[in-house]
Design an enzyme around this catalytic site. Structure first.
Site, PDB file in Angstrom:
ATOM      1  N   PRO A  94      19.016  -3.734  -5.815  1.00 54.80           N
ATOM      2  CA  PRO A  94      18.101  -3.373  -4.733  1.00 54.80           C
ATOM      3  C   PRO A  94      16.713  -3.981  -4.945  1.00 54.80           C
ATOM      4  O   PRO A  94      16.227  -4.067  -6.069  1.00 54.80           O
ATOM      5  CB  PRO A  94      18.045  -1.841  -4.824  1.00 54.80           C
ATOM      6  CG  PRO A  94      19.281  -1.450  -5.541  1.00 54.80           C
ATOM      7  CD  PRO A  94      19.579  -2.562  -6.491  1.00 54.80           C
ATOM      8  N   GLU A  95      16.088  -4.397  -3.850  1.00 47.85           N
ATOM      9  CA  GLU A  95      14.735  -4.923  -3.941  1.00 47.85           C
ATOM     10  C   GLU A  95      13.740  -3.775  -3.775  1.00 47.85           C
ATOM     11  O   GLU A  95      14.110  -2.628  -3.496  1.00 47.85           O
ATOM     12  CB  GLU A  95      14.537  -6.022  -2.915  1.00 47.85           C
ATOM     13  CG  GLU A  95      15.591  -7.114  -3.062  1.00 47.85           C
ATOM     14  CD  GLU A  95      15.146  -8.497  -2.602  1.00 47.85           C
ATOM     15  OE1 GLU A  95      13.946  -8.755  -2.481  1.00 47.85           O
ATOM     16  OE2 GLU A  95      16.042  -9.341  -2.386  1.00 47.85           O
ATOM     17  N   LYS A 139      10.957  -2.299  -8.947  1.00 43.88           N
ATOM     18  CA  LYS A 139      12.329  -1.806  -8.859  1.00 43.88           C
ATOM     19  C   LYS A 139      12.549  -0.556  -9.711  1.00 43.88           C
ATOM     20  O   LYS A 139      13.684  -0.215 -10.044  1.00 43.88           O
ATOM     21  CB  LYS A 139      13.298  -2.921  -9.263  1.00 43.88           C
ATOM     22  CG  LYS A 139      13.171  -4.162  -8.371  1.00 43.88           C
ATOM     23  CD  LYS A 139      14.110  -5.270  -8.800  1.00 43.88           C
ATOM     24  CE  LYS A 139      13.940  -6.498  -7.903  1.00 43.88           C
ATOM     25  NZ  LYS A 139      14.860  -7.593  -8.246  1.00 43.88           N
ATOM     26  N   ARG A 156       3.531  -3.215 -18.029  1.00 45.08           N
ATOM     27  CA  ARG A 156       4.397  -4.391 -18.180  1.00 45.08           C
ATOM     28  C   ARG A 156       4.765  -5.013 -16.839  1.00 45.08           C
ATOM     29  O   ARG A 156       5.270  -6.144 -16.799  1.00 45.08           O
ATOM     30  CB  ARG A 156       5.679  -4.010 -18.924  1.00 45.08           C
ATOM     31  CG  ARG A 156       5.471  -3.624 -20.374  1.00 45.08           C
ATOM     32  CD  ARG A 156       6.784  -3.650 -21.138  1.00 45.08           C
ATOM     33  NE  ARG A 156       7.764  -2.707 -20.623  1.00 45.08           N
ATOM     34  CZ  ARG A 156       7.883  -1.448 -21.051  1.00 45.08           C
ATOM     35  NH1 ARG A 156       7.062  -0.974 -21.979  1.00 45.08           N
ATOM     36  NH2 ARG A 156       8.818  -0.650 -20.563  1.00 45.08           N
ATOM     37  N   ASN A 191      15.786 -11.567  -4.697  1.00 46.41           N
ATOM     38  CA  ASN A 191      16.279 -12.863  -4.243  1.00 46.41           C
ATOM     39  C   ASN A 191      16.074 -13.087  -2.749  1.00 46.41           C
ATOM     40  O   ASN A 191      15.814 -14.210  -2.303  1.00 46.41           O
ATOM     41  CB  ASN A 191      17.765 -12.992  -4.590  1.00 46.41           C
ATOM     42  CG  ASN A 191      18.162 -14.427  -4.861  1.00 46.41           C
ATOM     43  OD1 ASN A 191      17.321 -15.322  -4.914  1.00 46.41           O
ATOM     44  ND2 ASN A 191      19.451 -14.659  -5.031  1.00 46.41           N
ATOM     45  N   ARG A 199      20.369 -17.116 -10.800  1.00 48.08           N
ATOM     46  CA  ARG A 199      20.484 -16.563  -9.456  1.00 48.08           C
ATOM     47  C   ARG A 199      20.602 -17.691  -8.446  1.00 48.08           C
ATOM     48  O   ARG A 199      20.061 -18.784  -8.650  1.00 48.08           O
ATOM     49  CB  ARG A 199      19.239 -15.714  -9.108  1.00 48.08           C
ATOM     50  CG  ARG A 199      18.977 -14.559 -10.054  1.00 48.08           C
ATOM     51  CD  ARG A 199      20.055 -13.500  -9.983  1.00 48.08           C
ATOM     52  NE  ARG A 199      20.145 -12.885  -8.674  1.00 48.08           N
ATOM     53  CZ  ARG A 199      19.378 -11.893  -8.268  1.00 48.08           C
ATOM     54  NH1 ARG A 199      18.451 -11.390  -9.048  1.00 48.08           N
ATOM     55  NH2 ARG A 199      19.530 -11.379  -7.055  1.00 48.08           N
TER      56      ARG A 199
END
Length: 267
Positions: A2-3, A50, A119, A160, A256
């Site tokens: 999931p984005e 995410k 991070r 993506n 990817r």
């Protein structure tokens, strides 16, 4: 995977259903120690990229990263017995939620939460995002902009689909080195990511095609794909570009699939 818009939608849903009231939290699967938060009041739910955070109070935040296979399923009362491998179950006053298959599901202290946030790069969907921080990482890198946009340490939440689509919308070849992206162009890309991802939160799918290129305007057939949404190049390898009819190209980059139009996004 999931984005970012998906996690923000979940945070919004869980705030509405559970925040401000005690929540029963358990792990039917037995792989998550819920004792630190079970029965406590959920103060808020928020997302960063995410990652999803259920904040219960001092030194008690449930951190979830769905990864490739994680899913939340949402239900109204009455509560029924768990089916399958339920990592975490939340039960509130009117609804209950099951989490299955996440990459991470853990209780973190405030220090650990702060370190995790540190991070991550700025998230276009967060009000505290600082796009300047992302640009610093991009401007000094020779890596392709397509790689940098997917690096969660640079920009959090872009996956993506958004990567491929925002580059197409601005005619940028995906292999353009980061240090070739000037500040003015980055500001335009960031603003477009904010626009597209906010729409994703609102409608629950990724739509990136401008109004003048929609099927009902151009007469083309609507997109048929399990991901839903109208897009320009993502998962359209070999199909004609919606603007110039050049076949959409595909290549593997950093593990990817990368999609772009060789004509609309010249090297």
């Amino acid at each position: 995977m999931p984005e970012g818009h998906t996690l923000h939608r979940l945070a919004k849903l869980h705030r509405r259903r559970y925040a401000g009231r005690p929540v029963e939290v358990s792990s039917p699967q037995g792989r998550f120690d819920a004792s630190a938060v079970d029965g406590r009041v959920l103060k808020r739910a928020e997302a960063h990229g995410k990652h999803l955070f259920h904040v219960y109070g001092p030194d008690a935040t449930v951190h979830v990263h769905l990864g490739l296979y994680g899913t939340f399923t949402e239900f109204e009362h009455p509560v029924v017995e768990p089916v399958g491998q339920v990592r975490m179950r939340m039960v509130g006053a009117t609804h209950w939620t099951d989490l299955r298959g996440p990459t991470r599901c853990e209780v973190l202290t405030d220090v650990e939460v702060a370190a995790l946030h540190a991070r991550l790069g700025p998230d276009p969907l967060r009000r505290d995002a600082e796009p300047e921080l992302a640009y610093r990482g991009i401007a000094k890198s020779r890596q392709p902009i397509a790689v940098l946009l997917m690096d969660q340490r640079v920009v959090a939440g872009v996956g993506n689909v958004y990567r491929a689509e925002v580059l197409f919308r601005h005619g940028i070849h995906p292999m353009t080195p980061g240090n070739r992206i000037d500040r003015a162009l980055w500001d335009v890309l960031w603003a477009d990511l904010v626009l597209l991802m906010r729409d994703g939160v609102k409608v629950g799918r990724i739509d990136t095609v401008r109004p003048e290129h929609l099927p009902q305007v151009t007469g083309r057939a609507p997109r048929r794909d399990r991901h839903g949404g109208e897009v320009y190049v993502y998962r359209r390898a070999g199909l004609p570009c919606l603007l110039c009819a050049t076949p959409v190209a595909v290549a593997e980059l950093a593990g990817r699939n990368l999609f772009w139009c060789p004509t609309c996004q010249p090297a």
